[in-house]
Design a protein around this motif. Structure first.
Motif, PDB file in Angstrom:
ATOM      1  N   GLY A 212      37.731  15.369   6.285  1.00 59.42           N
ATOM      2  CA  GLY A 212      38.295  14.018   6.205  1.00 59.42           C
ATOM      3  C   GLY A 212      38.465  13.395   7.583  1.00 59.42           C
ATOM      4  O   GLY A 212      38.219  12.201   7.780  1.00 59.42           O
ATOM      5  N   LEU A 213      38.872  14.216   8.568  1.00 58.36           N
ATOM      6  CA  LEU A 213      39.080  13.716   9.925  1.00 58.36           C
ATOM      7  C   LEU A 213      37.757  13.303  10.576  1.00 58.36           C
ATOM      8  O   LEU A 213      37.660  12.246  11.202  1.00 58.36           O
ATOM      9  N   LEU A 214      36.726  14.132  10.419  1.00 58.92           N
ATOM     10  CA  LEU A 214      35.418  13.804  11.001  1.00 58.92           C
ATOM     11  C   LEU A 214      34.849  12.533  10.372  1.00 58.92           C
ATOM     12  O   LEU A 214      34.260  11.693  11.064  1.00 58.92           O
ATOM     13  N   GLU A 215      35.034  12.379   9.053  1.00 56.00           N
ATOM     14  CA  GLU A 215      34.573  11.150   8.387  1.00 56.00           C
ATOM     15  C   GLU A 215      35.319   9.935   8.934  1.00 56.00           C
ATOM     16  O   GLU A 215      34.733   8.862   9.124  1.00 56.00           O
ATOM     17  N   LYS A 216      36.624  10.089   9.181  1.00 51.77           N
ATOM     18  CA  LYS A 216      37.420   8.985   9.735  1.00 51.77           C
ATOM     19  C   LYS A 216      36.931   8.611  11.130  1.00 51.77           C
ATOM     20  O   LYS A 216      36.791   7.421  11.452  1.00 51.77           O
ATOM     21  N   ILE A 217      36.656   9.603  11.960  1.00 49.29           N
ATOM     22  CA  ILE A 217      36.204   9.343  13.338  1.00 49.29           C
ATOM     23  C   ILE A 217      34.861   8.620  13.330  1.00 49.29           C
ATOM     24  O   ILE A 217      34.651   7.660  14.073  1.00 49.29           O
ATOM     25  N   VAL A 218      33.937   9.067  12.460  1.00 50.95           N
ATOM     26  CA  VAL A 218      32.624   8.417  12.374  1.00 50.95           C
ATOM     27  C   VAL A 218      32.779   6.987  11.853  1.00 50.95           C
ATOM     28  O   VAL A 218      32.111   6.060  12.326  1.00 50.95           O
ATOM     29  N   ALA A 219      33.688   6.792  10.882  1.00 54.92           N
ATOM     30  CA  ALA A 219      33.937   5.443  10.358  1.00 54.92           C
ATOM     31  C   ALA A 219      34.508   4.539  11.451  1.00 54.92           C
ATOM     32  O   ALA A 219      34.152   3.354  11.538  1.00 54.92           O
ATOM     33  N   GLU A 220      35.408   5.074  12.293  1.00 57.73           N
ATOM     34  CA  GLU A 220      35.953   4.300  13.406  1.00 57.73           C
ATOM     35  C   GLU A 220      34.843   3.926  14.385  1.00 57.73           C
ATOM     36  O   GLU A 220      34.817   2.822  14.930  1.00 57.73           O
ATOM     37  N   MET A 221      33.914   4.871  14.620  1.00 61.69           N
ATOM     38  CA  MET A 221      32.785   4.603  15.507  1.00 61.69           C
ATOM     39  C   MET A 221      31.932   3.458  14.955  1.00 61.69           C
ATOM     40  O   MET A 221      31.558   2.524  15.680  1.00 61.69           O
ATOM     41  N   LYS A 222      31.649   3.522  13.654  1.00 60.44           N
ATOM     42  CA  LYS A 222      30.843   2.462  13.029  1.00 60.44           C
ATOM     43  C   LYS A 222      31.573   1.122  13.069  1.00 60.44           C
ATOM     44  O   LYS A 222      30.952   0.077  13.272  1.00 60.44           O
ATOM     45  N   SER A 223      32.892   1.159  12.874  1.00 62.01           N
ATOM     46  CA  SER A 223      33.682  -0.069  12.924  1.00 62.01           C
ATOM     47  C   SER A 223      33.627  -0.681  14.319  1.00 62.01           C
ATOM     48  O   SER A 223      33.490  -1.898  14.478  1.00 62.01           O
ATOM     49  N   ARG A 224      33.706   0.168  15.351  1.00 61.78           N
ATOM     50  CA  ARG A 224      33.636  -0.324  16.729  1.00 61.78           C
ATOM     51  C   ARG A 224      32.279  -0.958  17.019  1.00 61.78           C
ATOM     52  O   ARG A 224      32.189  -2.032  17.624  1.00 61.78           O
ATOM     53  N   ILE A 225      31.222  -0.274  16.559  1.00 60.05           N
ATOM     54  CA  ILE A 225      29.868  -0.790  16.796  1.00 60.05           C
ATOM     55  C   ILE A 225      29.665  -2.106  16.044  1.00 60.05           C
ATOM     56  O   ILE A 225      29.072  -3.053  16.562  1.00 60.05           O
ATOM     57  N   MET A 226      30.206  -2.161  14.813  1.00 61.49           N
ATOM     58  CA  MET A 226      30.091  -3.386  14.028  1.00 61.49           C
ATOM     59  C   MET A 226      30.826  -4.536  14.708  1.00 61.49           C
ATOM     60  O   MET A 226      30.336  -5.665  14.763  1.00 61.49           O
ATOM     61  N   ALA A 227      32.002  -4.248  15.270  1.00 57.38           N
ATOM     62  CA  ALA A 227      32.773  -5.285  15.956  1.00 57.38           C
ATOM     63  C   ALA A 227      32.029  -5.782  17.187  1.00 57.38           C
ATOM     64  O   ALA A 227      32.012  -6.978  17.481  1.00 57.38           O
ATOM     65  N   ARG A 228      31.411  -4.843  17.919  1.00 51.37           N
ATOM     66  CA  ARG A 228      30.666  -5.247  19.109  1.00 51.37           C
ATOM     67  C   ARG A 228      29.469  -6.117  18.736  1.00 51.37           C
ATOM     68  O   ARG A 228      29.182  -7.126  19.370  1.00 51.37           O
ATOM     69  N   THR A 229      28.785  -5.703  17.655  1.00 53.55           N
ATOM     70  CA  THR A 229      27.632  -6.483  17.186  1.00 53.55           C
ATOM     71  C   THR A 229      28.071  -7.869  16.740  1.00 53.55           C
ATOM     72  O   THR A 229      27.418  -8.880  17.025  1.00 53.55           O
ATOM     73  N   ALA A 230      29.207  -7.901  16.022  1.00 49.58           N
ATOM     74  CA  ALA A 230      29.730  -9.196  15.550  1.00 49.58           C
ATOM     75  C   ALA A 230      30.065 -10.098  16.730  1.00 49.58           C
ATOM     76  O   ALA A 230      29.821 -11.299  16.703  1.00 49.58           O
ATOM     77  N   LYS A 231      30.612  -9.488  17.777  1.00 45.53           N
ATOM     78  CA  LYS A 231      30.987 -10.257  18.954  1.00 45.53           C
ATOM     79  C   LYS A 231      29.753 -10.875  19.615  1.00 45.53           C
ATOM     80  O   LYS A 231      29.802 -11.985  20.131  1.00 45.53           O
ATOM     81  N   GLU A 232      28.654 -10.120  19.580  1.00 47.37           N
ATOM     82  CA  GLU A 232      27.438 -10.577  20.252  1.00 47.37           C
ATOM     83  C   GLU A 232      26.640 -11.585  19.422  1.00 47.37           C
ATOM     84  O   GLU A 232      26.019 -12.485  19.957  1.00 47.37           O
TER      85      GLU A 232
END
Length: 596
Positions: free
Chosen positions: A321-341
């Motif tokens: 569950g923790l590893l899935e959460k960390i990967v989801a946070e990573m994807k959320s960060r990348i999505m936010a960066r993409t959205a910003k750009e």
């Protein structure tokens, strides 16, 4: 003796000397060897006060010469030891209205009790000051935590846990070159062997806030230092390896996990104990001992790796569950960066990559624009005709969206309604939310005025609270207030009938009673709006969307921690506390108010 500082330490290296300098009177009473010794100071001068009645700083004082033995003022039971210190703040130094802050004393006592398992600390307030817990009489709190820093983590983290509290122990040795006095009093540099003990408690929960507290010999280091650096390095190194090893199962791709992805939702207490720690600055807020970094890093890395590789079923489930959460946070960060750009407000020269169902506005001024989140497609049709397309945008949602208080970050991002809403708002989500990138000045939740509408509004607010909280804190999230009834009052002759809107059942009864008293007639039947879609466009514009006539309720967070507790109680995973809450309040419910 100096041995006491192997596992303890003063705050600023000045201790009682400064307390004495700032006190009109200071009494020190030491019980030892069957005797009670006492010495007093008046504005720093040693001696004894001759009290008549209640002790005070204004009593008769007899000064003592230097070298005089400390007075023995009583006998004590065999084996009883202890120190009692009393001091009166000097009013010549402090302002007359200066008082002790109970909350800070309570916080310090609780923190120390957590750090020393089994230690019992009592805080008692007898001042009866208005606005304090003891305003109506003496108030006493006792702090004792046998579980130590594990209980500290429990106290700091109140959300749904992803893992249990994990405890990491260990120690390491290092050599330090320090000045040592010889028999003649000369200082010589000498290598000394030191031991650094490491004790860490940590737990992840479903949120994204990070709470890391670090301590050296019970001294808080709020600005971190070498032990914090070692802790961060170990976490990043261990979890990067774990995600890379499970990349295929976690669908992590080739993206790299960053420290912030790992720290999201983490509550941790990092403590080290070592003799004569080096601090940066007199206030001891930063640990400077270089060896602590490597020792903390090794202990945390070794023990955490062992946990992540555990074959125990319960631990393995938590790790997954923790590893899935960390990967989801990573994807959320990348999505936010993409959205910003790529997802800036569209201009005449670029196209919009927003969801097709968004009915955007023409204005590019963030301060003036409004996003209405509308319940259902039927209400969307009416709202399109009622809105001012210059500055009012519309986004329809279908029914009840995902309850993000129960769901993981990955589930939230995969939910069409939630991800579309985050995309349209434009600031990203979670810890990476950027207010500067938000595309609208106001976000207005426009749901039906019934139980289902209230439920949908609560789910939307949960999403904003959990993943776009800065919007709520900035006062940019509102709830529309649509009317419940439309009363048409008949006017005599050719004069147009008057229309009155009411927003509550009692308000309707009051209006009808007033009209009856005035002898005025109404057109039957009274229109009861069950949903926004039942309104005509001009009615919706006049009552709910037109700034000149509408009423909006601004959503505020006055007490953040209390709000978190309520959201967790009402929307969280744990059913038992919610059931108890409903049962305890059942007697207060008016069944007539249920819209059924």
């Amino acid at each position: 003796s100096s041995e006491s500082y192997a596992a303890a330490g003063g705050l600023h290296g000045v201790g009682a000397a400064v307390v004495n300098a700032l006190s009109a009177r200071l009494d020190v009473q030491v019980t030892r060897g069957g005797k009670v010794h006492q010495l007093s100071f008046k504005r720093g001068q040693p001696g004894q006060f001759i009290d008549k009645g209640k002790p005070s700083a204004d009593g008769l004082f007899e000064a003592q010469e230097s070298g005089t033995e400390v007075a023995v003022v009583g006998k004590a039971k065999r084996g009883l030891t202890g120190t009692k210190i009393r001091y009166w703040a000097d009013t010549q130094i402090f302002t007359p209205d200066a008082t002790f802050l109970y909350e800070e004393l309570e916080q310090r006592a609780r923190q120390t009790a957590f750090l020393i398992p089994g230690l019992r600390i009592t805080v008692r307030d007898e001042r009866r000051l208005a606005g304090t817990p003891g305003e109506n009489g003496p108030h006493e709190e006792v702090f004792q935590y046998d579980g130590g820093i594990s209980e500290f983590v429990d106290h700091l983290s109140q959300l749904n846990p992803v893992t249990d509290v994990w405890r990491l122990h260990g120690e390491g040795n290092f050599s330090e070159r320090v000045p040592v006095l010889d028999s003649s009093g000369q200082a010589h540099m000498q290598d000394v062997e030191r031991t650094c003990e490491v004790d860490v408690a940590l737990r992840w929960d479903v949120g994204y806030d990070t709470k890391i507290r670090s301590f050296v010999n019970i001294i808080a280091t709020p600005k971190g230092g070498s032990h914090n650096t070692g802790f961060d390095q170990a976490l990043t190194r261990v979890f990067r390896k774990a995600v890379e090893a499970n990349a295929r199962r976690l669908k992590a791709g080739n993206d790299r996990v960053e420290k912030d992805d790992i720290l999201a939702g983490l509550t941790a207490i990092v403590t080290v104990r070592l003799a004569e720690p080096q601090f940066e600055g007199q206030t001891k807020e930063v640990l400077g001992t270089p060896a602590a970094r490597q020792i903390v890093s090794k202990v945390v890395a070794d023990q955490l790796t062992e946990l992540l590789q555990s074959r125990k079923r319960a631990v393995k489930q938590q790790v997954d569950g923790l590893l899935e959460k960390i990967v989801a946070e990573m994807k959320s960060r990348i999505m936010a960066r993409t959205a910003k750009e790529t997802q800036r407000r569209k201009t005449a020269l670029e196209t919009s990559s927003m969801p097709a169902k968004l009915a955007d506005c023409r204005s590019t001024s963030v301060e003036d624009t409004e996003l209405f989140i509308v319940e259902g497609d039927s209400a969307l049709g009416t709202a399109k005709l009622a809105r001012s397309s210059d500055y009012q945008a519309l986004l329809p949602i279908r029914g009840k969206i995902l309850n993000v208080q129960k769901a993981s970050v990955g589930e939230m991002l995969n939910n069409a309604e939630a991800s579309a809403l985050i995309q349209v708002v434009g600031g990203g989500s979670g810890r990476s939310f950027d207010m500067e990138s938000a595309r609208y000045g106001k976000v207005i939740l426009m749901t039906d005025a019934d139980v289902d509408g209230a439920h949908i509004r609560t789910l939307l607010l949960t999403l904003f609270f959990r993943y776009m909280r800065p919007m709520v804190e900035a006062g940019r999230v509102y709830a529309a207030v649509p009317p419940l009834h439309r009363v048409e009052v008949i006017n005599p002759g050719s004069k147009a009938n008057e229309v009155i809107y009411t927003y509550a059942e009692q308000e309707l009864h009051d209006v009808l009673a007033r009209l009856e008293t005035d002898g005025r007639k109404i057109k039957e039947p009274i229109q009861r709006y069950k949903g926004l879609g039942e309104m005509d466009a001009d009615q919706l514009a006049e009552t709910t969307m037109d700034p000149a006539h509408r009423t909006l309720r601004r959503v505020n967070i006055e007490e953040l921690e209390k709000a978190e507790e309520i959201f967790e109680l009402l929307m969280g995973r744990h059913v038992a506390p919610r059931r108890d809450f409903i049962i305890s309040g059942a007697e207060e419910l008016d069944r007539q108010q249920i819209d059924a």
